[in-house]
Design an enzyme around this catalytic site. Structure first.
Site, PDB file in Angstrom:
ATOM      1  CE  LYS A   1      -2.062  -1.174   3.856  1.00  0.00           C
ATOM      2  NZ  LYS A   1      -1.351  -2.445   4.109  1.00  0.00           N
TER       3      LYS A   1
ATOM      4  NE  ARG B   1      -4.130  -1.365  10.102  1.00  0.00           N
ATOM      5  CZ  ARG B   1      -3.010  -0.887   9.552  1.00  0.00           C
ATOM      6  NH1 ARG B   1      -3.019   0.226   8.875  1.00  0.00           N
ATOM      7  NH2 ARG B   1      -1.902  -1.558   9.686  1.00  0.00           N
TER       8      ARG B   1
ATOM      9  NE  ARG C   1       7.447  -2.572   6.030  1.00  0.00           N
ATOM     10  CZ  ARG C   1       6.122  -2.526   6.149  1.00  0.00           C
ATOM     11  NH1 ARG C   1       5.396  -1.956   5.205  1.00  0.00           N
ATOM     12  NH2 ARG C   1       5.535  -3.051   7.200  1.00  0.00           N
TER      13      ARG C   1
ATOM     14  NE  ARG D   1       6.475  -0.401   9.910  1.00  0.00           N
ATOM     15  CZ  ARG D   1       5.269  -0.418   9.361  1.00  0.00           C
ATOM     16  NH1 ARG D   1       5.080   0.122   8.175  1.00  0.00           N
ATOM     17  NH2 ARG D   1       4.252  -0.955   9.981  1.00  0.00           N
TER      18      ARG D   1
ATOM     19  NE  ARG E   1       2.470  -4.723  11.446  1.00  0.00           N
ATOM     20  CZ  ARG E   1       3.446  -4.717  10.548  1.00  0.00           C
ATOM     21  NH1 ARG E   1       4.549  -5.402  10.746  1.00  0.00           N
ATOM     22  NH2 ARG E   1       3.312  -4.006   9.465  1.00  0.00           N
TER      23      ARG E   1
HETATM   24  P1  ADP Z   1       2.277  -1.889   3.169  1.00  0.00           P
HETATM   25  O1  ADP Z   1       2.280  -0.379   3.150  1.00  0.00           O
HETATM   26  O2  ADP Z   1       1.055  -2.471   2.546  1.00  0.00           O
HETATM   27  O3  ADP Z   1       2.550  -2.466   4.530  1.00  0.00           O
HETATM   28  P2  ADP Z   1       4.809  -1.609   1.698  1.00  0.00           P
HETATM   29  O4  ADP Z   1       4.470  -0.732   0.540  1.00  0.00           O
HETATM   30  O5  ADP Z   1       5.586  -1.007   2.813  1.00  0.00           O
HETATM   31  O6  ADP Z   1       3.476  -2.370   2.239  1.00  0.00           O
HETATM   32  O7  ADP Z   1       5.586  -2.876   1.098  1.00  0.00           O
HETATM   33  C1  ADP Z   1       6.043  -3.925   1.949  1.00  0.00           C
HETATM   34  C2  ADP Z   1       7.381  -4.431   1.417  1.00  0.00           C
HETATM   35  O8  ADP Z   1       7.148  -5.108   0.188  1.00  0.00           O
HETATM   36  C3  ADP Z   1       8.402  -3.346   1.130  1.00  0.00           C
HETATM   37  O9  ADP Z   1       9.685  -3.832   1.479  1.00  0.00           O
HETATM   38  C4  ADP Z   1       8.289  -3.118  -0.383  1.00  0.00           C
HETATM   39  O10 ADP Z   1       9.541  -2.721  -0.943  1.00  0.00           O
HETATM   40  C5  ADP Z   1       7.895  -4.511  -0.882  1.00  0.00           C
HETATM   41  N1  ADP Z   1       6.982  -4.484  -2.034  1.00  0.00           N
HETATM   42  C6  ADP Z   1       5.929  -3.633  -2.247  1.00  0.00           C
HETATM   43  N2  ADP Z   1       5.313  -3.946  -3.402  1.00  0.00           N
HETATM   44  C7  ADP Z   1       5.968  -5.014  -3.919  1.00  0.00           C
HETATM   45  C8  ADP Z   1       5.793  -5.816  -5.100  1.00  0.00           C
HETATM   46  N3  ADP Z   1       4.803  -5.571  -5.976  1.00  0.00           N
HETATM   47  N4  ADP Z   1       6.644  -6.842  -5.311  1.00  0.00           N
HETATM   48  C9  ADP Z   1       7.630  -7.111  -4.413  1.00  0.00           C
HETATM   49  N5  ADP Z   1       7.853  -6.400  -3.296  1.00  0.00           N
HETATM   50  C10 ADP Z   1       7.023  -5.364  -3.043  1.00  0.00           C
HETATM   51  P1  AMP Z   2       1.008   0.424   9.092  1.00  0.00           P
HETATM   52  O1  AMP Z   2       2.157   1.368   8.902  1.00  0.00           O
HETATM   53  O2  AMP Z   2      -0.185   0.749   8.254  1.00  0.00           O
HETATM   54  O3  AMP Z   2       1.449  -1.028   8.936  1.00  0.00           O
HETATM   55  O4  AMP Z   2       0.525   0.589  10.614  1.00  0.00           O
HETATM   56  C1  AMP Z   2       1.400   0.350  11.693  1.00  0.00           C
HETATM   57  C2  AMP Z   2       0.613   0.277  12.985  1.00  0.00           C
HETATM   58  O5  AMP Z   2      -0.040   1.529  13.252  1.00  0.00           O
HETATM   59  C3  AMP Z   2      -0.518  -0.763  13.015  1.00  0.00           C
HETATM   60  O6  AMP Z   2      -0.052  -2.064  13.339  1.00  0.00           O
HETATM   61  C4  AMP Z   2      -1.424  -0.169  14.096  1.00  0.00           C
HETATM   62  O7  AMP Z   2      -0.915  -0.403  15.404  1.00  0.00           O
HETATM   63  C5  AMP Z   2      -1.330   1.330  13.835  1.00  0.00           C
HETATM   64  N1  AMP Z   2      -2.353   1.784  12.869  1.00  0.00           N
HETATM   65  C6  AMP Z   2      -2.132   2.270  11.622  1.00  0.00           C
HETATM   66  N2  AMP Z   2      -3.284   2.601  11.033  1.00  0.00           N
HETATM   67  C7  AMP Z   2      -4.267   2.307  11.908  1.00  0.00           C
HETATM   68  C8  AMP Z   2      -5.681   2.392  11.877  1.00  0.00           C
HETATM   69  N3  AMP Z   2      -6.338   2.849  10.790  1.00  0.00           N
HETATM   70  N4  AMP Z   2      -6.373   1.994  12.966  1.00  0.00           N
HETATM   71  C9  AMP Z   2      -5.745   1.533  14.060  1.00  0.00           C
HETATM   72  N5  AMP Z   2      -4.416   1.411  14.163  1.00  0.00           N
HETATM   73  C10 AMP Z   2      -3.663   1.799  13.099  1.00  0.00           C
END
Ligand code: ADP
Ligand code: AMP
Length: 239
Positions: free
Chosen positions: A22, A97, A143, A176, A187
């Site tokens: 995302k 969420r 990541r 992270r 999660r």
């Molecule tokens: P989210 O925001 O949904 O948690 P991220 O955008 O941070 O996900 O992506 C999670 C990990 O996957 C990151 O390390 C990113 O570089 C990798 N990633 C994202 N999209 C792809 C893809 N289409 N193919 C392979 N790796 C990806």
């Molecule tokens: P994310 O970066 O989206 O993976 O979110 C990291 C963490 O932030 C999650 O595991 C939750 O603890 C908190 N968080 C992010 N967005 C929300 C949401 N919309 N509602 C509740 N908790 C959230």
């Protein structure tokens, strides 16, 4: 430089489990359409880092992989969406969420947000990013992100040119602290229990657009851009 498309886009909601991509896609959408990424995870992490009252309340909840209470997150989102930069549209990454957050967002958009705009009402496009479970684990454990510019990398799939160093500004990349296996499991459970109903909520309203997010980043972007453009063209035709 990439072409920036300047027409109104409206709200774009990216749904999908942690690691679905995302944040990666939100940054690309933001660049292409010139609308801001609103990542609730990023805003919460910033509050934790700054030690604000919200950050103090959220810190331990986030560290164990649970969701922060709805009222805190909704207040935070309301504040952000009232910024002038959201008038042409915005990308919600990580919100809503829970079913309560989804209901709150519908009411907010209906009653408040679009009353202040010059373009009438526009339903959000809700994109569900589908990814295989094992792929998710690799994405999350691999990541890395830049603490300075926020760019996201992956040691397996999008490695930086120089190990552990941001291509853009040379900062040391960070992992992270909720991308540890025990927290990842929590999660993903929170997603299944609390966020699946959000998917169903939009599905029942006929507003869900599924995208195959198992593909390489560029191919996922192509699908996402195509869906956003057909949604915003259809909305322009209705207004
Ligand atoms: P989210 O925001 O949904 O948690 P991220 O955008 O941070 O996900 O992506 C999670 C990990 O996957 C990151 O390390 C990113 O570089 C990798 N990633 C994202 N999209 C792809 C893809 N289409 N193919 C392979 N790796 C990806
Ligand atoms: P994310 O970066 O989206 O993976 O979110 C990291 C963490 O932030 C999650 O595991 C939750 O603890 C908190 N968080 C992010 N967005 C929300 C949401 N919309 N509602 C509740 N908790 C959230």
């Amino acid at each position: 430089m990439a072409e920036v498309i300047s027409r109104n886009i409206g709200p774009v909601i990216l749904l999908g489990p942690p690691g679905a991509g995302k944040g990666t896609q939100a940054k690309r959408i933001a660049e292409r359409y010139g609308i801001p990424q609103v990542s609730t995870g990023d805003i919460l992490r910033e509050n934790v880092q700054r030690g604000t009252e919200l950050g103090v309340q959220a810190r331990s909840i986030m560290a164990r992989g649970d969701l922060v209470p709805d009222y805190l997150v909704c207040d935070m989102v309301a504040l952000r969406l009232r910024n002038a930069d959201c008038q042409r549209g915005f990308i919600l990454d990580g919100f809503p969420r829970t079913a309560a957050q989804a209901g709150w967002l519908d009411a907010f958009l209906e009653n408040e947000f679009f009353d202040n705009s010059h373009r009438g009402k526009c339903l959000p496009i809700v994109i569900r990013m589908d990814v295989d479970y094992n792929q998710l684990l690799l994405r999350l454990t691999g990541r890395r992100s830049c603490p300075t510019c926020g760019r996201i990398y992956n040691v397996h799939f999008q490695p930086p040119r120089v190990a552990n160093t941001c291509d853009v500004d040379g900062s040391q990349l960070v992992t992270r602290n909720d991308d540890r296996e025990d927290v990842i499991r929590e999660r993903l459970t929170a997603y299944e229990l609390q966020t699946r109903p959000v998917v169903e909520y939009y599905e029942q309203k006929g507003r869900l657009v599924p995208v195959n997010a198992d593909l390489p980043v560029d191919e996922v972007s192509e699908q996402v851009f195509r869906e956003i453009e057909s949604h915003s063209t259809a909305a322009a035709g209705r207004s």
